[in-house]
Design an enzyme around this catalytic site. Structure first.
Site, PDB file in Angstrom:
ATOM      1  N   CYS A 201       3.197  -0.315  13.042  1.00  8.41           N
ATOM      2  CA  CYS A 201       1.813  -0.296  13.534  1.00  8.41           C
ATOM      3  C   CYS A 201       1.822  -0.901  14.945  1.00  8.41           C
ATOM      4  O   CYS A 201       0.943  -1.677  15.302  1.00  8.41           O
ATOM      5  CB  CYS A 201       0.854  -1.003  12.596  1.00  8.41           C
ATOM      6  SG  CYS A 201       1.317  -2.672  12.176  1.00  8.41           S
TER       7      CYS A 201
ATOM      8  N   ASN B 167       0.830  -1.216   0.000  1.00  6.21           N
ATOM      9  CA  ASN B 167       0.000   0.000   0.000  1.00  6.21           C
ATOM     10  C   ASN B 167       0.860   1.260   0.000  1.00  6.21           C
ATOM     11  O   ASN B 167       0.578   2.215  -0.719  1.00  6.21           O
ATOM     12  CB  ASN B 167      -0.914   0.030   1.232  1.00  6.21           C
ATOM     13  CG  ASN B 167      -2.186  -0.757   0.986  1.00  6.21           C
ATOM     14  OD1 ASN B 167      -2.551  -1.008  -0.153  1.00  6.21           O
ATOM     15  ND2 ASN B 167      -2.854  -1.140   2.052  1.00  6.21           N
TER      16      ASN B 167
HETATM   17  C1  LIG Z   1       4.714  -4.161   8.248  1.00  7.02           C
HETATM   18  S1  LIG Z   1       4.966  -5.103   6.853  1.00  7.02           S
HETATM   19  C2  LIG Z   1       5.168  -3.928   5.576  1.00  7.02           C
HETATM   20  C3  LIG Z   1       3.880  -3.324   5.079  1.00  7.02           C
HETATM   21  C4  LIG Z   1       4.083  -2.472   3.833  1.00  7.02           C
HETATM   22  N1  LIG Z   1       5.039  -1.407   4.060  1.00  7.02           N
HETATM   23  C5  LIG Z   1       2.781  -1.878   3.335  1.00  7.02           C
HETATM   24  O1  LIG Z   1       2.496  -0.724   3.567  1.00  7.02           O
HETATM   25  O2  LIG Z   1       2.018  -2.588   2.682  1.00  7.02           O
HETATM   26  C6  LIG Z   1       6.597  -5.677   7.079  1.00  7.02           C
HETATM   27  C7  LIG Z   1       7.149  -6.471   5.911  1.00  7.02           C
HETATM   28  O3  LIG Z   1       8.546  -6.640   6.119  1.00  7.02           O
HETATM   29  C8  LIG Z   1       8.948  -7.842   5.518  1.00  7.02           C
HETATM   30  N2  LIG Z   1      10.290  -8.152   6.045  1.00  7.02           N
HETATM   31  C9  LIG Z   1      10.630  -8.655   7.257  1.00  7.02           C
HETATM   32  N3  LIG Z   1      11.966  -8.771   7.354  1.00  7.02           N
HETATM   33  C10 LIG Z   1      12.487  -8.296   6.207  1.00  7.02           C
HETATM   34  C11 LIG Z   1      13.816  -8.148   5.704  1.00  7.02           C
HETATM   35  N4  LIG Z   1      14.876  -8.499   6.433  1.00  7.02           N
HETATM   36  N5  LIG Z   1      13.978  -7.644   4.456  1.00  7.02           N
HETATM   37  C12 LIG Z   1      12.919  -7.288   3.697  1.00  7.02           C
HETATM   38  N6  LIG Z   1      11.628  -7.416   4.124  1.00  7.02           N
HETATM   39  C13 LIG Z   1      11.420  -7.918   5.354  1.00  7.02           C
HETATM   40  C14 LIG Z   1       7.829  -8.790   5.910  1.00  7.02           C
HETATM   41  O4  LIG Z   1       7.789  -9.889   5.034  1.00  7.02           O
HETATM   42  C15 LIG Z   1       6.594  -7.881   5.769  1.00  7.02           C
HETATM   43  O5  LIG Z   1       6.012  -8.050   4.525  1.00  7.02           O
END
Ligand SMILES: C[S@@+](CC[C@H](N)C(=O)[O-])C[C@H]1O[C@@H](n2cnc3c(N)ncnc32)[C@H](O)[C@@H]1O
Length: 461
Positions: free
Chosen positions: A359, A239
């Site tokens: 969040c 998003n």
């Molecule tokens: C809070 S969500 C992100 C939501 C996104 N920013 C949105 O607005 O739709 C966190 C994301 O970080 C990813 N993630 C976790 N560790 C990560 C890493 N080391 N490198 C890249 N992505 C990572 C997870 O798979 C997850 O999809």
């Protein structure tokens, strides 16, 4: 008119403030006034519980022709009333298809609340209060349309446009088919809570993004000018990436990373639907992305929205109002990861501005991470004072923490959220950039994964 249709019409009238319950019951011309009055009264009393059960069971999404007020009356009869009066007509078989799921969701709510009787759930209604009152925020995707055209579309569909809101109270008071423009974000429309637009043709066509207001802050505050190079470090489901692309007007480049292949797949669909054409998606650990890679030499903007406990998420507050806060061990592991990933982001050589968001409501994942990252950075960065009129600020745990923003259903009528904007303390010339010392490498225990890149093409409406 049949009982349930009459009750749904009266309930809608009451919620839209078209008259008093008594007045609307009499005006309905329904013969058995007493029966109709009792049914609407009871349904209204359980309104918050019914909203929560209907939403978590996905009833309105599965039964597109079922209107929300009628659904409320029918689910009341099914779960909380004395069974369908007069046989239930054609609605009985429809509800029967969802009976097991609805019952399970009601049972789940009771377990979470630690109660055994339906009446005890009435307290849940008031506990759900703030989260269930958060309006439905809808971001207009300016890559495909503009707010004026969307407003006209909804007006043609019988919605009543209230103009730009001037207070949170005005947003809180939205009811029925009323909608408004947000007081802060010029591309954000606001509908009454529980408005379900997942089946709306403008949403399906990518003209609308269903995104909470707090979650629109990071891209808005990063504000990369068109033509910039931007990293979205933890991007899926996308998003905020699509919001960044709209701000960039699809000009420039977004390097979007995520570790989760499934979430990346749905992100690719979302971005294609939204007409995003300036984004390169990679299934990759952001900690393994090298800041010295020449591809990122022009990256001046980074959005970092890492995995967190999600303790501020609205869905969690609605479904598990009595949920325990995250354990100390979990918070410790999450904040260690968040600090590592923030330090890594701050080490990109051309970086000028970064937005860190979660969040989560927990200080350990928010103010503490920002404080430690700023203290440990070898390059000079500072917190930027933002949105002075925003009512909910960072916890006063270190000097400058008040520059951060917090959000919650109670204070900002949004989900629980945290945002910090970090900027390079001085603008460096290209000559002085070469002299900047390389920061200590940030250790990453995650093994390097194979890189998979996907270009996202735009899609016509
Ligand atoms: C809070 S969500 C992100 C939501 C996104 N920013 C949105 O607005 O739709 C966190 C994301 O970080 C990813 N993630 C976790 N560790 C990560 C890493 N080391 N490198 C890249 N992505 C990572 C997870 O798979 C997850 O999809």
């Amino acid at each position: 008119m049949a009982l349930y249709a009459a009750a749904a019409a009266v309930l809608a009238g009451v919620e839209n403030r078209q008259g008093s319950l008594k007045g609307l019951v009499y005006a309905s011309n329904f013969q058995n006034v007493k029966q109709l009055y009792a049914l609407v009264c009871e349904t209204q009393r359980y309104s918050a519980v019914l909203d929560a059960v209907i939403a978590s069971a996905g009833l309105l999404r599965a039964e597109k022709k079922l209107r929300p007020h009628l659904a409320k009356v029918l689910v009341f009869e099914l779960l909380l009333g004395k069974g369908f009066r007069g046989g239930g007509g054609r609605w009985k078989p429809l509800l029967a298809r969802h009976q097991a799921r609805l019952k399970a969701e009601l049972a789940r709510l009771k377990v979470h609340r630690g109660v055994s009787r339906n009446e005890d759930l009435l307290e849940v209604g008031s506990k759900l209060g703030p989260a269930s009152q958060v309006p439905r925020f809808v971001r207009v995707n300016t890559l495909k349309t503009c707010p004026d055209d969307v407003v006209d579309y909804f007006k043609r569909q019988g919605f009543s446009y209230q103009g730009r809101a001037s207070s949170l109270e005005e947003l809180r008071a939205l009811k029925g088919k009323h909608f408004a423009l947000d007081l802060l974000l010029p591309e954000l429309l606001v509908f009454p809570a529980q408005t379900d637009l997942h089946e709306h043709p403008l949403y399906q066509a990518g003209h609308l993004i269903l995104q909470d207001k707090a979650s629109c802050l990071p891209a808005m505050l990063l504000a990369p000018p068109p033509g910039s190079h931007v990293i979205d470090a933890c991007a899926a489901p996308g998003n905020k990436t699509s919001h960044l692309a709209a701000i960039l007007k699809n000009q420039g480049k977004i390097f979007a990373f995520d570790l989760d292949a499934k979430r990346l797949a749905s992100m690719a669909t979302l971005l294609a639907r939204a007409g995003v054409s300036c984004c390169e998606l990679a299934e990759e650990d952001f900690l393994a992305v090298s800041p010295s890679d020449t591809r990122y030499a022009q990256v001046q903007y980074i959005l970092l929205d890492p995995s967190c406990s999600g303790s501020g998420m609205l869905s969690r507050q609605l479904e598990e109002p009595a949920a325990e806060p995250p354990s100390k061990e979990r918070l410790c592991a999450l904040s260690a990861f968040q600090l590592r990933v923030l330090r890594h982001a701050l080490s990109f050589p051309a970086l000028q501005r970064l937005v860190y968001s979660t969040c989560s409501l927990c200080q350990e994942e928010n103010e503490d991470v920002v404080r430690d990252a700023l203290q440990q950075s070898l390059r000079p960065f500072r917190l930027v004072p933002i949105l002075p009129s925003w009512p909910h600020r960072g916890l006063d745990t270190f000097p400058g923490a008040e520059h951060c923003l917090r959000a919650s259903p109670e204070t900002t009528l949004t989900g629980g959220f945290f945002v910090a904007v970090i900027e390079r303390a001085e603008v460096l010339s290209s000559a002085s950039l070469a002299e900047v010392p390389t920061p200590a490498p940030v250790p990453s225990p995650v093994p390097k994964r194979k890189r998979r890149r996907k270009a996202v093409a735009s899609e016509g409406t």
